[in-house]
Write a protein that holds these residues in place. Structure first.
Motif, PDB file in Angstrom:
ATOM      1  N   LEU A 512     -24.430  11.080  -7.378  1.00  0.00           N
ATOM      2  CA  LEU A 512     -24.627  11.134  -5.929  1.00  0.00           C
ATOM      3  C   LEU A 512     -24.012   9.921  -5.257  1.00  0.00           C
ATOM      4  N   PHE A 513     -23.311  10.178  -4.143  1.00  0.00           N
ATOM      5  CA  PHE A 513     -22.777   9.110  -3.299  1.00  0.00           C
ATOM      6  C   PHE A 513     -23.255   9.370  -1.864  1.00  0.00           C
ATOM      7  N   GLY A 518     -21.058   3.827   1.608  1.00  0.00           N
ATOM      8  CA  GLY A 518     -20.135   3.754   2.735  1.00  0.00           C
ATOM      9  C   GLY A 518     -20.128   4.960   3.645  1.00  0.00           C
ATOM     10  N   LEU A 519     -20.754   6.080   3.228  1.00  0.00           N
ATOM     11  CA  LEU A 519     -20.785   7.248   4.109  1.00  0.00           C
ATOM     12  C   LEU A 519     -21.508   6.902   5.403  1.00  0.00           C
ATOM     13  N   GLN A 520     -21.059   7.511   6.497  1.00  0.00           N
ATOM     14  CA  GLN A 520     -21.713   7.290   7.778  1.00  0.00           C
ATOM     15  C   GLN A 520     -22.953   8.169   7.936  1.00  0.00           C
ATOM     16  N   ALA A 553     -11.555   6.509  -6.463  1.00  0.00           N
ATOM     17  CA  ALA A 553     -11.947   5.203  -6.997  1.00  0.00           C
ATOM     18  C   ALA A 553     -13.463   5.086  -7.079  1.00  0.00           C
ATOM     19  N   LEU A 554     -14.151   5.657  -6.099  1.00  0.00           N
ATOM     20  CA  LEU A 554     -15.615   5.654  -6.122  1.00  0.00           C
ATOM     21  C   LEU A 554     -16.123   6.467  -7.306  1.00  0.00           C
ATOM     22  N   GLU A 561     -21.481  -0.455  -7.462  1.00  0.00           N
ATOM     23  CA  GLU A 561     -21.487  -1.352  -6.310  1.00  0.00           C
ATOM     24  C   GLU A 561     -20.345  -1.083  -5.328  1.00  0.00           C
ATOM     25  N   LYS A 562     -19.448  -0.179  -5.670  1.00  0.00           N
ATOM     26  CA  LYS A 562     -18.285   0.048  -4.819  1.00  0.00           C
ATOM     27  C   LYS A 562     -18.679   0.793  -3.546  1.00  0.00           C
ATOM     28  N   ARG A 563     -18.073   0.379  -2.440  1.00  0.00           N
ATOM     29  CA  ARG A 563     -18.214   1.056  -1.155  1.00  0.00           C
ATOM     30  C   ARG A 563     -16.831   1.446  -0.644  1.00  0.00           C
TER      31      ARG A 563
END
Length: 859
Positions: A512-513, A518-520, A553-554, A561-563
Motif C-alpha cells: 500500500l502507498f 506523497g499522495l495528496q 521507484a516507489l 521511506e521514499k516519497r
C-alpha cells in the motif's frame, strides 16, 4: 464567452482587507501585492494582510490612498491624499505634499523611469518629486483642464488624462502638448499599444482607439457593458482588458468583445487591473475588494455549455472521435465537433442514469440500473435492451469493455461477468464461489491478454485467456476489499485504486502507498496514463498527477521511506467542484488528441497534459522581516539584537496566491544544529532567549514534493557586559593572579615550617596573656561601673535628703524670722528625722554594692 476560463477568487473585509473599496492594485518585484484603499496602503503575501496607515506610520497623515505605480528602485509608489509614499519591503518613506494639495488631494501617480515621480491632483495640478523634493511641473497649466484622472508612462513620455482631454509630456523636449483627437473627452484610463497607438477609456463615451490619423469609438452599441471605462490594460497577445464603471470586466480581441463568465456583471465598479507575467489578473473594485482571476489549468464543460446534466458519470470516446458521457438522471450527452446533443430518458433510457458506456463496432452500449441499452448512432435510436431476461446475472450494469480479441465484456451485480457475441447473445462466465455475489465495477486487459475485474467487496478477479480464474483477496492486507480502478504499469505490475490508497500487486502480495508516501489523497477512483510519462488519478478531493518513473521507484523502494512528488488539481485550478465521480466505468478517458476527461459533480473536467509536460513550477521562499518588541528589521538591515531580548520572531513567505495552504515550511538556526524544524503551513518562526553570538536563520519551502532554494538571514545577539569576552578575560586574569598568589604563599610555606611552630608557641603565650588582660580589663570595667554608680548616688540620691535636712535645720534656727511657716517645730523635727532615715538607707545600699564588688574581685 471566452475560450480561456479563469478561476476567480475574492478578498474583502471578511478575509483581511480593512475595507471593501480598493482603488488600485499592483505587485512589486519581490512578489508582494499592494492595494490602495480608503483605510491605508495594504500589503498582501497570499496569506496575510498588513496595513500601513497613520497608526503604523506616524508620517502618514491621511489613510486615503488612490493610485499605485511601480518603482524602478524596488517596491511601489503610492498616491496618498496629501503625500507621495514609497513602499519597499517593510520600509515606508513619506514625502509630504500638503503645500501643493491644500483643499484637494492626489489622484494619480507614475514614475517616468528617469528618477522622477509624477502625481496629479483632483484640482488639476501636476507635481513632480525629484531627489526628494516636490515642485510643480514646469509647463503645465491646470486651468480649464479639470481633475487629473490618470497618468501613464509610455515609450517617449507621460500621458496625462484629465476631465477635458489627453495630454502628453515629452521626456526629451520637456514640452507638454494636448492630443487633439481626445479633446473634450473625460479620460479615465489610457494605454499605448506596441505599434504606438493609444487606447483611452472615457467617462461616458466608451473606448477610444487612435489608429493613424483617426479615432475609432467602441461603446455599448458594439458590445460594451456600458460606456464608463475606468481602466485599460493591454497584453502581449493583443488582448485588451477593460474595467467597467459597472459590469465587471470585458475582453477585447480582434474587435470582438467577450464577457468573462466567471465574473460577468457581478462586480459593480472595477477601478484597476494588474496582469502579472504569469497571466494572473488582479482586479480592484468598489465594494468587492480584490478579485484574483487565474487562467484555469482545468477547463470545465457544464450545463451552460450544453450538457443536459452536470452530474457526469461514465465518459467514453468512440473510434470516430465522438465523446459520450453518462449522467445521473438526464441520459447521455453526445459531443461531436464541439456540438452537444442529448439522448434523454424519453428516448428509452429508463430513469436516465447511465453507469457505463462503451462502443463496439457501430453501436454504443449503455450500462444502467435497468440493464444494457444498445444505441444505433446511424438511426439515432436505442434498438435493443439486455436484462436478466436475456441472461444478465443482474440488471445493474456498471462496466462494458471490448478487449484486443474483440470480446465484449459486460459485468453486473450478483457475480455477473458476461461475454456478448454478435451484439445479440450473452454468455455468462463461471466465477469462483466467493465471487458469485460480487459487484464488478471496472475492467482491465493487461499486456498478456488476461482480464482483471475489480469489485466493491471481494477484491480482484483475474481471468486468463482460458477463463481460468484467480482471486486476489485483500481483506487481510493493508486495505479493504473495495477496488475502484485498475492500472498496469510499464513493468507489468497491476495497481489497484482503493479508498485507502494505491495497491501494487507483486509476487502475489499487495503493498500500500498513500499520503505518507506523497499522495495528496488516498481514495483513487480512476488511473489514466498520459503521453508524457505521468499518471493522473481522480478522487473525492480532485485530481492528482505523478510521474510514472517516480511510481516505479516507489514500488522498488525497500526502505519504506521514499516519497514522490504529487501535484493536486482542484477548484483553485478551475474545477467547478473538486469531487470527481467513481464507481462507474470508464470513470475518465484519454481522448485521441491526448486530453484527459474526468466526470465530476459539476460538469466534465478537461485536462490538456501538454500544458503541464515537464513544467513542475519552481517554488521560492522569501524572508520578509525579523521582529522583537516594537522593532522590525528587513533582510537588507544589519541586525543586532540588544541584550535582554527574550522573544523574537522571523516572518517568511512563499508567494502563492493560488494555493498558499499547500506550502509547508521548515527552518533552522545553523549554529544550533543541522536538524530542520517542521513548521507546516505556518509562516513565522519563534525563538526565545538566544545566547549572545552570531546566528544564521535558514528557511525553505515545499509544495507537492518540490523544494525551494534556501533563504537565509544573519543577525547578532549582543551580550551583557558580564557575557562579553572582555569580562571573561578580566575574570580569567583575576583568577590567574589569585592562583599565582596562592601558589606563592604555599611555596614560601615550606621555608617557614619551623617558624610556624615557634609562632604557634608564641601565639599560645600571647593568647594566655590576652586572657589575663581581658580579665583585668573586665575588673576595671566593673570598678568603673561601681564608681559611676557611687558618683551617681553622690550626685543625685544623696543630695536630695541631705539638702532637705540642712534646709529644715536652718528653718528651726531662724523660726522667729519665718512668718509664713504653717508648721510648728515638732513637725519640722519629724521631717528632719524622716529625711535622715532615707539618707541612712541610701548609704547602706552604696556600701553593700562596694562590698559585693570587692568579693567578686577576690574571687
Amino acid at each position: 464567452m471566452s475560450d480561456q476560463q479563469f478561476v476567480s477568487k475574492n478578498w474583502d473585509n471578511t478575509r483581511g482587507l480593512p475595507v471593501n473599496t480598493v482603488f488600485s492594485v499592483l505587485k512589486d518585484e519581490t512578489g508582494f501585492l499592494w492595494a490602495a484603499t480608503e483605510e491605508g496602503l495594504v500589503r498582501f503575501d497570499g496569506k496575510n494582510f498588513r496595513n500601513y496607515n497613520q497608526e503604523s506610520v506616524p508620517e502618514i497623515v491621511s489613510p486615503m490612498f488612490y493610485d499605485l505605480s511601480k518603482s524602478t528602485s524596488g517596491g511601489v509608489w503610492a498616491a496618498n491624499a496629501n503625500a507621495i509614499v514609497h513602499a519597499y519591503g517593510n520600509q515606508i518613506d513619506v514625502f509630504e505634499a500638503r503645500d501643493f494639495v491644500e483643499g484637494t488631494w492626489l489622484t494619480s501617480i507614475s514614475e517616468d523611469g528617469r528618477g522622477n515621480v509624477w502625481a496629479g491632483t483632483h484640482d488639476g495640478d501636476l507635481i513632480v518629486l525629484t531627489d526628494g523634493e516636490i515642485q510643480l511641473a514646469a509647463g503645465w497649466e491646470s486651468k480649464n483642464k479639470g481633475s487629473i484622472m490618470t497618468l501613464q508612462r509610455v515609450s517617449d513620455g507621460l500621458l496625462i488624462g484629465t476631465r477635458t482631454g489627453l495630454h502628453k509630456y515629452n521626456f526629451d523636449s520637456g514640452d507638454i502638448q494636448e492630443i487633439p483627437d481626445f479633446s473634450g473627452y473625460e479620460i479615465r484610463a489610457v494605454a499605448e499599444s506596441s505599434d504606438g497607438n493609444i487606447w483611452a477609456g472615457t467617462r461616458n463615451s466608451g473606448i477610444l482607439h487612435q489608429v493613424q490619423d483617426s479615432v475609432v469609438v467602441i461603446d455599448d452599441s458594439k458590445g460594451l457593458a456600458n460606456n464608463q471605462v475606468n481602466v485599460l490594460r493591454l497584453t502581449d497577445g493583443g488582448r485588451i482588458w477593460a474595467g467597467m464603471g459597472s459590469g465587471g470586466v470585458q475582453l477585447i480581441t480582434n474587435q470582438e468583445i467577450v464577457t468573462l463568465r466567471e465574473i460577468e456583471f457581478g462586480y459593480n465598479e472595477v477601478n484597476d487591473i494588474y496582469i502579472s507575467d504569469s497571466g494572473n489578473v488582479w482586479l480592484s473594485a468598489t465594494g468587492y475588494g480584490i478579485i484574483q482571476m487565474i487562467p484555469a489549468d482545468i477547463r470545465m464543460l457544464r450545463e451552460e455549455d450544453g450538457l443536459s446534466n452536470e452530474i457526469t458519470l461514465a465518459i467514453y470516446q468512440d473510434q470516430n472521435g465522438v465523446v459520450w458521457t453518462g449522467t445521473a438522471g438526464a441520459g447521455v450527452n453526445r459531443i461531436e465537433n464541439g456540438e452537444i446533443s442529448h439522448i434523454t430518458p424519453e428516448a428509452g433510457i429508463a430513469h436516465g442514469v447511465v453507469l457505463g458506456i462503451y462502443g463496439v463496432d457501430d453501436y454504443i452500449y449503455f450500462g444502467t440500473g435497468y440493464g444494457v441499452y444498445r444505441y444505433n448512432p446511424q438511426l439515432n435510436e436505442i434498438d435493443r435492451t439486455f436484462t436478466t431476461d436475456d441472461g444478465l446475472a443482474g440488471n445493474v450494469v456498471q462496466a462494458i469493455y471490448q478487449d484486443s480479441r474483440d470480446n465484449v465484456w459486460i459485468t453486473s451485480r450478483n457475480g455477473g461477468i458476461h461475454r456478448l457475441y454478435n451484439h445479440t447473445d450473452l454468455e455468462r462466465v463461471e466465477v469462483p464461489e466467493s465471487y458469485e455475489n460480487a459487484e464488478f465495477i471496472s475492467i482491465l486487459e493487461d499486456s498478456n491478454g488476461d482480464m482483471w475485474f475489480s469489485t466493491t467487496s471481494t477484491g480482484i478477479l483475474k481471468l486468463d485467456r482460458d477463463d481460468n480464474a484467480t482471486g486476489y483477496s485483500i481483506h487481510h492486507g493493508p486495505s479493504s476489499e473495495m477496488v475502484l480502478s485498475l492500472y498496469e504499469d510499464p513493468e507489468g505490475s497491476i495497481w489497484a485504486g482503493t479508498n485507502e490508497g494505491l495497491l501494487v500487486l507483486e509476487n502475489g502480495a499487495f503493498r500500500l502507498f498513500n499520503r505518507s508516501h506523497g499522495l495528496q489523497f488516498n481514495g483513487i477512483f480512476r488511473m489514466i496514463e498520459d503521453d508524457h510519462g505521468y499518471l493522473w488519478t481522480s478522487g473525492n478531493f480532485g485530481i492528482q498527477r505523478m510521474k510514472i518513473d517516480d511510481l516505479l521507484a516507489l514500488k522498488h523502494d525497500e526502505t519504506g521511506e521514499k516519497r514522490i512528488n504529487v501535484r493536486l488539481f482542484d477548484t483553485s485550478d478551475g474545477m467547478a467542484n473538486h469531487e470527481v465521480n467513481g464507481g462507474v466505468f470508464p470513470a475518465g478517458w484519454k481522448m485521441e488528441e491526448g486530453e484527459i476527461w474526468f466526470p465530476t459533480m459539476q460538469g466534465i473536467a478537461i485536462i490538456n497534459p501538454v500544458s503541464f509536460a515537464e513544467t513542475d513550477e519552481d517554488i521560492d521562499v522569501h524572508i520578509s522581516s525579523m521582529q522583537f518588541g516594537e522593532n522590525e528589521f528587513s533582510v537588507h538591515d544589519n541586525i543586532s539584537i540588544p541584550p535582554g531580548v527574550h522573544n523574537l520572531e522571523i516572518h517568511y513567505v512563499s508567494f502563492d496566491f493560488k494555493k498558499p495552504h499547500t506550502i509547508n515550511y521548515s527552518f533552522r538556526i545553523r549554529e544550533l544544529g543541522n536538524d530542520w524544524q517542521q513548521a507546516g503551513n505556518r509562516s513565522v518562526a519563534y525563538f526565545t532567549t538566544l545566547n549572545p553570538g552570531s546566528y544564521t536563520f535558514e528557511v525553505k519551502a515545499e509544495q507537492f514534493g518540490v523544494e525551494s532554494e534556501m533563504a537565509s538571514l544573519s543577525f547578532d545577539v549582543e551580550p551583557f557586559f558580564y557575557q562579553t569576552r572582555l569580562f571573561t578575560a578580566l575574570l580569567l586574569t583575576g583568577l590567574f593572579m589569585a592562583g599565582y598568589f596562592v601558589h606563592l604563599f604555599y611555596a614560601n610555606s615550606r621555608q617557614g615550617k619551623e617558624l610556624k611552630k615557634e609562632i604557634g608557641e608564641k601565639t599560645k603565650e600571647i593568647q594566655e596573656r590576652n586572657w589575663l588582660l581581658e580579665s583585668l580589663l573586665k575588673d576595671l570595667e566593673n570598678q568603673n561601673k561601681v564608681l559611676k554608680d557611687v558618683a551617681w548616688v553622690q550626685s543625685h540620691e544623696l543630695r536630695g535628703p541631705l539638702s532637705k535636712i540642712l534646709g529644715m535645720i536652718d528653718v528651726i534656727k531662724n523660726y522667729e524670722n519665718y512668718d509664713s511657716i504653717q508648721k510648728d517645730k515638732d513637725q519640722l523635727l519629724d521631717e528632719i528625722d524622716s529625711a535622715a532615715k532615707n539618707l541612712d538607707e541610701i548609704i547602706r545600699k552604696l556600701i553593700a554594692n562596694i562590698d559585693e564588688f570587692e568579693i567578686e574581685g577576690e574571687v
